[in-house]
Design an enzyme around this catalytic site. Structure first.
Site, PDB file in Angstrom:
ATOM      1  N   ARG A 175       0.825  -1.218   0.000  1.00  0.00           N
ATOM      2  CA  ARG A 175       0.000   0.000   0.000  1.00  0.00           C
ATOM      3  C   ARG A 175       0.858   1.268   0.000  1.00  0.00           C
ATOM      4  O   ARG A 175       0.537   2.269   0.609  1.00  0.00           O
ATOM      5  CB  ARG A 175      -0.962   0.010   1.187  1.00  0.00           C
ATOM      6  CG  ARG A 175      -1.896  -1.200   1.231  1.00  0.00           C
ATOM      7  CD  ARG A 175      -2.778  -1.285  -0.015  1.00  0.00           C
ATOM      8  NE  ARG A 175      -3.526  -2.553  -0.017  1.00  0.00           N
ATOM      9  CZ  ARG A 175      -3.130  -3.669  -0.630  1.00  0.00           C
ATOM     10  NH1 ARG A 175      -1.988  -3.668  -1.320  1.00  0.00           N
ATOM     11  NH2 ARG A 175      -3.848  -4.768  -0.596  1.00  0.00           N
ATOM     12  N   SER A 225     -11.518  -0.276   2.475  1.00  0.00           N
ATOM     13  CA  SER A 225     -10.789  -0.761   3.644  1.00  0.00           C
ATOM     14  C   SER A 225     -10.053   0.407   4.295  1.00  0.00           C
ATOM     15  O   SER A 225      -9.238   1.074   3.660  1.00  0.00           O
ATOM     16  CB  SER A 225      -9.798  -1.846   3.211  1.00  0.00           C
ATOM     17  OG  SER A 225      -9.114  -2.364   4.317  1.00  0.00           O
ATOM     18  N   GLU A 295      -5.066   3.081   5.920  1.00  0.00           N
ATOM     19  CA  GLU A 295      -4.781   2.859   4.502  1.00  0.00           C
ATOM     20  C   GLU A 295      -5.416   3.977   3.686  1.00  0.00           C
ATOM     21  O   GLU A 295      -4.869   4.420   2.685  1.00  0.00           O
ATOM     22  CB  GLU A 295      -5.335   1.501   4.072  1.00  0.00           C
ATOM     23  CG  GLU A 295      -5.214   1.195   2.604  1.00  0.00           C
ATOM     24  CD  GLU A 295      -5.739  -0.198   2.268  1.00  0.00           C
ATOM     25  OE1 GLU A 295      -6.437  -0.334   1.260  1.00  0.00           O
ATOM     26  OE2 GLU A 295      -5.433  -1.148   3.017  1.00  0.00           O
TER      27      GLU A 295
END
Length: 302
Positions: A175, A225, A295
């Site tokens: 990420r 998410s 995230e």
């Protein structure tokens, strides 16, 4: 805000593609966010370069947003110029290579690969972000990620220069990427795929779509998410085991379907989201001594 800046931007792109004091909740998946001083949607690489150069020369902050899927824009909005590349969404194949402009949805790129009997992008069939955003985050799902299939990317540097960077130059990690550390903007990405059977590719995509729809709270607006996977743990399970499913602040709620998601169940503000994120982090830290790192990208002013 300056009417001169507004006028100048209208000379760079079509006047209908420049807006002043534009509400950004229209462009985020959470349906939250304040206003942008100037909001521009260029339709060519030349226009993108010209906006970059203009902002640099006039010392105006320039913020790039994708399609707003994995992003929270604070209620105070964003000063300066906000630019989105959603008008740059074309794609084409050359043998086993698929080149996609950064404003296209990565889901559409996976479907285009299917239509051209190319395998490798099936994992992205449920990722809601743009191609540019997918590279920025090195997005992944179901065992695959962008770094597995990316060949190279055409980018603009902070000075407005066009450059092609090979995958190995992009520092693609979990990420994260060079894009998140430097002022580089993705214009297009080329993926190296393989020839496959249409029915096999479609079957895999159908299975992944079923898994996503059965597990994720797609019936509500959300930013996807929220937290990165902590080493040795799963964020959603930690949140669930903390008894936080259904926890609500304002209109933001920890999803009862998947604890890794925070959904907008009714007129949530960005502040509601941020307060709930902090509450979740504090609770999980207290119960399990695990730091949850976001995230989702959080930008803008309070």
């Amino acid at each position: 805000m300056s009417t001169q800046t507004f006028s100048d931007l209208q000379k760079i792109v079509h006047p209908s593609n420049v807006k002043m004091n534009e509400p950004l909740h229209n462009y985020t998946f959470t349906k939250t966010g304040g206003k942008a001083d100037y909001f521009v949607t260029p339709k060519s690489y030349q226009e993108v370069q010209a906006i970059y150069t203009y902002a640099e020369n006039h010392h105006i902050p320039l913020t790039i947003v994708g399609n707003g899927s994995n992003m929270i824009i604070k209620d105070g909005g964003i000063r300066g110029i906000v630019m989105t590349l959603i008008q740059l969404d074309s794609m084409h194949t050359n043998g086993e290579e698929l080149t996609v402009q950064s404003g296209a949805a990565i889901i559409q790129a996976s479907r285009y690969a299917l239509e051209n009997h190319l395998t490798g992008l099936e994992f992205a069939c449920g990722i809601p972000g743009s191609v540019g955003g997918a590279l920025y985050m090195n997005a992944g799902a179901y065992g695959g990620e962008i770094s597995d299939v990316l060949k190279d990317a055409l980018v603009i540097t902070h000075t407005g220069e066009l450059k092609t960077l090979h995958k190995d130059e992009l520092e693609l990690g979990y990420r994260s990427s060079r894009f998140s550390k430097e002022k580089l903007l993705v214009l297009e990405a080329t993926f190296l795929l393989q020839k496959g059977e249409y029915e096999d590719i479609k079957s895999k995509m159908d299975e992944l779509t079923f898994q996503r729809e059965s597990k994720q709270p797609l019936e509500f607006p959300s930013c996807g998410s929220v937290f990165k996977r902590p080493p040795g743990h799963f964020a959603g399970k930690l949140i669930q085991d903390s008894g936080l499913q259904g926890k609500q602040i304002g209109g933001a709620q920890v999803s009862t379907k998947h604890a890794g998601f925070i959904v907008n169940v009714g007129s949530a503000t960005a502040t509601d989201y941020l307060e709930l994120i902090q509450y979740v982090q504090k609770t999980v830290k207290s119960k399990f001594d695990v730091e949850l790192e976001t995230e989702v990208k959080i930008i803008g002013e309070d």
